[in-house]
Design a protein around this motif. Structure first.
Motif, short mmCIF file in Angstrom:
data_model
loop_
_atom_site.label_atom_id
_atom_site.label_comp_id
_atom_site.label_asym_id
_atom_site.label_seq_id
_atom_site.Cartn_x
_atom_site.Cartn_y
_atom_site.Cartn_z
N ALA A 5 0.83 -1.20 0.00
CA ALA A 5 0.00 0.00 0.00
C ALA A 5 0.86 1.25 0.00
O ALA A 5 0.61 2.20 -0.75
CB ALA A 5 -0.94 0.00 1.20
N ALA A 6 1.90 1.25 0.83
CA ALA A 6 2.77 2.42 0.91
C ALA A 6 3.48 2.66 -0.42
O ALA A 6 3.56 3.80 -0.89
CB ALA A 6 3.80 2.24 2.03
N ASN A 7 3.97 1.60 -1.04
CA ASN A 7 4.63 1.75 -2.33
C ASN A 7 3.65 2.22 -3.40
O ASN A 7 3.98 3.08 -4.21
CB ASN A 7 5.29 0.44 -2.76
N GLY A 8 2.46 1.66 -3.39
CA GLY A 8 1.44 2.09 -4.35
C GLY A 8 1.06 3.54 -4.17
O GLY A 8 0.95 4.29 -5.14
N MET A 9 0.89 3.94 -2.93
CA MET A 9 0.56 5.35 -2.65
C MET A 9 1.68 6.26 -3.13
O MET A 9 1.43 7.29 -3.76
CB MET A 9 0.36 5.57 -1.15
N GLN A 10 2.91 5.89 -2.82
CA GLN A 10 4.06 6.72 -3.20
C GLN A 10 4.17 6.86 -4.71
O GLN A 10 4.38 7.95 -5.23
CB GLN A 10 5.36 6.14 -2.63
N VAL A 11 4.00 5.76 -5.42
CA VAL A 11 4.08 5.78 -6.88
C VAL A 11 2.98 6.67 -7.46
O VAL A 11 3.24 7.50 -8.34
CB VAL A 11 3.99 4.35 -7.46
N LEU A 12 1.77 6.53 -6.97
CA LEU A 12 0.65 7.30 -7.51
C LEU A 12 0.78 8.79 -7.19
O LEU A 12 0.57 9.64 -8.07
CB LEU A 12 -0.67 6.75 -6.98
N VAL A 13 1.14 9.13 -5.96
CA VAL A 13 1.29 10.54 -5.61
C VAL A 13 2.46 11.15 -6.37
O VAL A 13 2.39 12.29 -6.83
CB VAL A 13 1.40 10.73 -4.08
N SER A 14 3.53 10.40 -6.55
CA SER A 14 4.67 10.89 -7.34
C SER A 14 4.25 11.13 -8.79
O SER A 14 4.63 12.13 -9.40
CB SER A 14 5.82 9.89 -7.31
N CYS A 35 -9.24 3.57 -4.41
CA CYS A 35 -9.33 2.12 -4.19
C CYS A 35 -8.41 1.68 -3.05
O CYS A 35 -8.82 0.90 -2.19
CB CYS A 35 -8.98 1.37 -5.46
N LEU A 36 -7.19 2.19 -3.05
CA LEU A 36 -6.22 1.80 -2.01
C LEU A 36 -6.62 2.32 -0.63
O LEU A 36 -6.54 1.60 0.36
CB LEU A 36 -4.82 2.31 -2.38
N VAL A 37 -7.05 3.56 -0.58
CA VAL A 37 -7.41 4.19 0.70
C VAL A 37 -8.55 3.43 1.37
O VAL A 37 -8.60 3.33 2.59
CB VAL A 37 -7.77 5.67 0.48
N CYS A 38 -9.44 2.89 0.58
CA CYS A 38 -10.60 2.20 1.13
C CYS A 38 -10.30 0.79 1.64
O CYS A 38 -11.16 0.16 2.26
CB CYS A 38 -11.71 2.14 0.09
N LEU A 39 -9.09 0.30 1.42
CA LEU A 39 -8.77 -1.06 1.83
C LEU A 39 -8.82 -1.27 3.34
O LEU A 39 -9.48 -2.16 3.83
CB LEU A 39 -7.38 -1.46 1.32
N ASP A 40 -8.06 -0.44 4.07
CA ASP A 40 -7.96 -0.64 5.52
C ASP A 40 -7.21 0.54 6.15
O ASP A 40 -6.79 1.46 5.46
CB ASP A 40 -7.27 -1.96 5.86
#
Length: 113
Positions: A5-14, A35-40
């Motif tokens: 999740a952290a890697n996905g968030m970082q890639v998308l925000v970058s 989609c990621l934020v709603c996971l948990d």
């Protein structure tokens, strides 16, 4: 899972920051972030770690003329308002005003017709 999740968030925000003026990139990145934020909770924490709220609000303010971007930004912000730390951050950095401005902009331009 948190690392993913952290890697996905970082890639998308970058990607959002590198392509700030590209409405298509912004719309798709925000959709995926939602989609990621709603996971948990771990995913929401990862979103906070990469200053995701700031990125979403910056995108919203820049792309007031793009219905898809506005709707996706409003969707993720609406979801995050349900969590106190995010609600406090959104309010502190002008999120309520940005949401109101987006609504007014949409109504004035006739987007959504």
């Amino acid at each position: 899972r948190r690392l993913a999740a952290a890697n996905g968030m970082q890639v998308l925000v970058s990607a959002m920051r590198c392509n700030f003026g590209n409405q298509v990139v912004q719309e798709h990145c925000i959709s995926l972030l939602n989609c990621l934020v709603c996971l948990d909770r771990e995913s929401r924490d990862a979103f906070a770690d990469v200053e995701g709220v700031d990125a979403v609000l910056s995108t919203m303010k820049l792309h007031m003329d793009h219905e898809g971007v506005l709707l996706k930004c409003a969707l993720i912000l609406r979801y995050l308002l349900g969590y106190k730390p995010f609600r406090d951050r959104i309010i502190r950095i002008g999120g309520a005003e940005a949401l109101a401005e987006a609504l007014c902009s949409t109504l004035r331009s006739g987007l959504g017709d």
